[in-house]
Design a protein around this motif. Structure first.
Motif, PDB file in Angstrom:
ATOM      1  N   PHE A  13       9.613 -23.622-106.239  1.00  0.00           N
ATOM      2  CA  PHE A  13       8.710 -24.376-107.235  1.00  0.00           C
ATOM      3  C   PHE A  13       7.314 -23.690-107.402  1.00  0.00           C
ATOM      4  O   PHE A  13       6.649 -23.874-106.715  1.00  0.00           O
ATOM      5  N   SER A  14       7.093 -22.715-108.325  1.00  0.00           N
ATOM      6  CA  SER A  14       5.843 -22.162-108.313  1.00  0.00           C
ATOM      7  C   SER A  14       4.950 -22.677-109.332  1.00  0.00           C
ATOM      8  O   SER A  14       5.455 -23.081-110.492  1.00  0.00           O
ATOM      9  N   SER A  15       3.667 -22.789-109.344  1.00  0.00           N
ATOM     10  CA  SER A  15       3.003 -24.006-110.448  1.00  0.00           C
ATOM     11  C   SER A  15       1.375 -23.383-110.468  1.00  0.00           C
ATOM     12  O   SER A  15       0.942 -23.113-109.401  1.00  0.00           O
ATOM     13  N   ASN A  49      -3.000 -22.936-103.476  1.00  0.00           N
ATOM     14  CA  ASN A  49      -4.400 -22.418-103.523  1.00  0.00           C
ATOM     15  C   ASN A  49      -4.695 -22.615-105.133  1.00  0.00           C
ATOM     16  O   ASN A  49      -4.437 -23.185-105.745  1.00  0.00           O
ATOM     17  N   LYS A  50      -4.638 -21.222-105.517  1.00  0.00           N
ATOM     18  CA  LYS A  50      -4.732 -21.240-107.217  1.00  0.00           C
ATOM     19  C   LYS A  50      -3.367 -21.460-107.612  1.00  0.00           C
ATOM     20  O   LYS A  50      -3.244 -22.004-108.687  1.00  0.00           O
ATOM     21  N   ILE A  51      -2.355 -21.009-106.924  1.00  0.00           N
ATOM     22  CA  ILE A  51      -1.103 -21.061-107.223  1.00  0.00           C
ATOM     23  C   ILE A  51      -0.248 -21.821-106.250  1.00  0.00           C
ATOM     24  O   ILE A  51      -0.489 -21.685-104.988  1.00  0.00           O
ATOM     25  N   GLY A  52       0.559 -22.982-106.444  1.00  0.00           N
ATOM     26  CA  GLY A  52       1.105 -23.971-105.608  1.00  0.00           C
ATOM     27  C   GLY A  52       2.466 -23.308-105.509  1.00  0.00           C
ATOM     28  O   GLY A  52       3.152 -22.786-106.401  1.00  0.00           O
ATOM     29  N   ILE A  53       3.055 -23.477-104.357  1.00  0.00           N
ATOM     30  CA  ILE A  53       4.434 -22.836-104.143  1.00  0.00           C
ATOM     31  C   ILE A  53       5.220 -24.085-103.149  1.00  0.00           C
ATOM     32  O   ILE A  53       4.640 -24.155-102.020  1.00  0.00           O
ATOM     33  N   THR A  54       6.016 -24.600-103.636  1.00  0.00           N
ATOM     34  CA  THR A  54       6.839 -25.616-102.692  1.00  0.00           C
ATOM     35  C   THR A  54       8.364 -25.046-102.902  1.00  0.00           C
ATOM     36  O   THR A  54       8.881 -24.881-103.818  1.00  0.00           O
ATOM     37  N   VAL A  55       8.946 -24.893-101.467  1.00  0.00           N
ATOM     38  CA  VAL A  55      10.235 -24.531-101.546  1.00  0.00           C
ATOM     39  C   VAL A  55      11.021 -25.671-100.773  1.00  0.00           C
ATOM     40  O   VAL A  55      10.733 -26.132 -99.554  1.00  0.00           O
ATOM     41  N   SER A  56      11.846 -26.262-101.477  1.00  0.00           N
ATOM     42  CA  SER A  56      12.799 -27.427-100.689  1.00  0.00           C
ATOM     43  C   SER A  56      14.305 -26.654-100.631  1.00  0.00           C
ATOM     44  O   SER A  56      14.589 -25.819-101.242  1.00  0.00           O
ATOM     45  N   TYR A  57      14.919 -26.966 -99.477  1.00  0.00           N
ATOM     46  CA  TYR A  57      15.928 -26.684 -99.004  1.00  0.00           C
ATOM     47  C   TYR A  57      17.154 -27.509 -99.147  1.00  0.00           C
ATOM     48  O   TYR A  57      16.730 -28.574 -98.628  1.00  0.00           O
ATOM     49  N   TRP A  58      18.331 -27.126 -99.481  1.00  0.00           N
ATOM     50  CA  TRP A  58      19.440 -28.023 -99.834  1.00  0.00           C
ATOM     51  C   TRP A  58      20.621 -27.420 -99.202  1.00  0.00           C
ATOM     52  O   TRP A  58      20.932 -26.034 -99.160  1.00  0.00           O
ATOM     53  N   ARG A  59      21.501 -28.421 -98.741  1.00  0.00           N
ATOM     54  CA  ARG A  59      22.896 -27.922 -98.349  1.00  0.00           C
ATOM     55  C   ARG A  59      23.961 -27.163 -99.526  1.00  0.00           C
ATOM     56  O   ARG A  59      24.350 -26.251 -99.234  1.00  0.00           O
ATOM     57  N   ASP A  60      23.862 -27.558-100.700  1.00  0.00           N
ATOM     58  CA  ASP A  60      24.399 -26.897-101.919  1.00  0.00           C
ATOM     59  C   ASP A  60      23.971 -27.324-103.160  1.00  0.00           C
ATOM     60  O   ASP A  60      23.048 -27.930-103.372  1.00  0.00           O
ATOM     61  N   LEU A  61      24.536 -26.648-104.236  1.00  0.00           N
ATOM     62  CA  LEU A  61      24.075 -26.757-105.502  1.00  0.00           C
ATOM     63  C   LEU A  61      24.443 -28.140-106.165  1.00  0.00           C
ATOM     64  O   LEU A  61      23.599 -28.622-106.837  1.00  0.00           O
ATOM     65  N   GLU A  62      25.373 -28.889-105.501  1.00  0.00           N
ATOM     66  CA  GLU A  62      25.806 -30.320-106.350  1.00  0.00           C
ATOM     67  C   GLU A  62      24.266 -30.855-105.711  1.00  0.00           C
ATOM     68  O   GLU A  62      23.957 -31.908-106.365  1.00  0.00           O
ATOM     69  N   SER A  63      23.848 -30.965-104.464  1.00  0.00           N
ATOM     70  CA  SER A  63      22.759 -31.667-104.068  1.00  0.00           C
ATOM     71  C   SER A  63      21.382 -31.553-104.829  1.00  0.00           C
ATOM     72  O   SER A  63      20.799 -32.462-105.144  1.00  0.00           O
ATOM     73  N   ILE A  64      21.242 -30.211-105.209  1.00  0.00           N
ATOM     74  CA  ILE A  64      20.189 -29.760-106.158  1.00  0.00           C
ATOM     75  C   ILE A  64      20.373 -30.545-107.517  1.00  0.00           C
ATOM     76  O   ILE A  64      19.305 -31.131-107.748  1.00  0.00           O
ATOM     77  N   SER A  65      21.556 -30.349-108.046  1.00  0.00           N
ATOM     78  CA  SER A  65      21.903 -30.961-109.246  1.00  0.00           C
ATOM     79  C   SER A  65      21.542 -32.565-109.207  1.00  0.00           C
ATOM     80  O   SER A  65      20.971 -33.187-110.159  1.00  0.00           O
ATOM     81  N   GLN A  66      21.865 -33.178-108.051  1.00  0.00           N
ATOM     82  CA  GLN A  66      21.665 -34.637-108.039  1.00  0.00           C
ATOM     83  C   GLN A  66      20.394 -35.051-108.052  1.00  0.00           C
ATOM     84  O   GLN A  66      19.818 -35.889-108.719  1.00  0.00           O
ATOM     85  N   TRP A  67      19.570 -34.097-107.345  1.00  0.00           N
ATOM     86  CA  TRP A  67      17.967 -34.453-107.113  1.00  0.00           C
ATOM     87  C   TRP A  67      17.529 -34.339-108.686  1.00  0.00           C
ATOM     88  O   TRP A  67      16.616 -34.941-108.794  1.00  0.00           O
ATOM     89  N   LYS A  68      17.814 -33.031-109.339  1.00  0.00           N
ATOM     90  CA  LYS A  68      17.160 -32.927-110.510  1.00  0.00           C
ATOM     91  C   LYS A  68      17.538 -34.240-111.440  1.00  0.00           C
ATOM     92  O   LYS A  68      16.839 -34.239-112.628  1.00  0.00           O
ATOM     93  N   GLN A  69      18.729 -34.789-111.387  1.00  0.00           N
ATOM     94  CA  GLN A  69      19.078 -36.109-112.226  1.00  0.00           C
ATOM     95  C   GLN A  69      18.479 -37.056-111.570  1.00  0.00           C
ATOM     96  O   GLN A  69      18.506 -38.517-112.551  1.00  0.00           O
ATOM     97  N   ASN A  70      17.825 -37.412-110.614  1.00  0.00           N
ATOM     98  CA  ASN A  70      17.059 -38.518-110.106  1.00  0.00           C
ATOM     99  C   ASN A  70      16.008 -39.093-111.052  1.00  0.00           C
ATOM    100  O   ASN A  70      15.209 -38.354-111.562  1.00  0.00           O
ATOM    101  N   THR A  71      16.391 -40.364-111.583  1.00  0.00           N
ATOM    102  CA  THR A  71      15.412 -40.813-112.488  1.00  0.00           C
ATOM    103  C   THR A  71      14.019 -41.139-112.212  1.00  0.00           C
ATOM    104  O   THR A  71      13.133 -40.507-112.979  1.00  0.00           O
ATOM    105  N   ASP A  86      -0.050 -26.423-116.023  1.00  0.00           N
ATOM    106  CA  ASP A  86      -0.713 -25.253-117.037  1.00  0.00           C
ATOM    107  C   ASP A  86       0.649 -24.630-117.219  1.00  0.00           C
ATOM    108  O   ASP A  86       1.244 -24.258-118.134  1.00  0.00           O
ATOM    109  N   TRP A  87       1.466 -24.294-116.064  1.00  0.00           N
ATOM    110  CA  TRP A  87       2.730 -23.604-116.110  1.00  0.00           C
ATOM    111  C   TRP A  87       3.340 -23.954-114.646  1.00  0.00           C
ATOM    112  O   TRP A  87       2.847 -24.101-113.849  1.00  0.00           O
TER     113      TRP A  87
END
Length: 104
Positions: A13-15, A49-71, A86-87
């Protein structure tokens, strides 16, 4: 490649932020705490700094999908779009190998 290595996934996630960061740090900390208890979460690294970068690590795509759907995560994303970012860009990558160096 390591014999016992199991591939996993990285969400990058870059922002860039707006000038209004009120409440951002609290929400960011809350999301990290919440992600840490999600099934399939493996870890997180972040820098800003000027650009933020966060890298999260996940076991599988299903785990990522569940996180994306977390309320609560959805609400944080909406606030980010309305107030704090802004971006941003999200990339999902399969990690097929990793190694590190540690100077002692």
């Amino acid at each position: 490649m390591k014999k016992d290595f199991t591939p996993y996934y990285a969400v990058i996630f870059s922002s860039t932020q707006t000038e209004n960061t009120n409440g951002y740090l609290e929400m960011s900390n809350k999301m990290v705490s919440l992600a840490k208890v999600q099934d399939g979460f493996l870890g997180i690294e972040s820098a800003r700094n000027k650009i933020g970068i966060t890298v999260s690590y996940w076991r599988d795509l299903e785990s990522i999908s569940q996180w994306k759907q977390n309320t609560e995560h959805i609400l944080a994303q909406q606030k980010g779009q309305e107030i704090w970012y802004d971006w941003y860009r999200v990339r999902i990558c399969k990690v097929v190998n990793d190694y590190e160096f540690l100077h002692k």
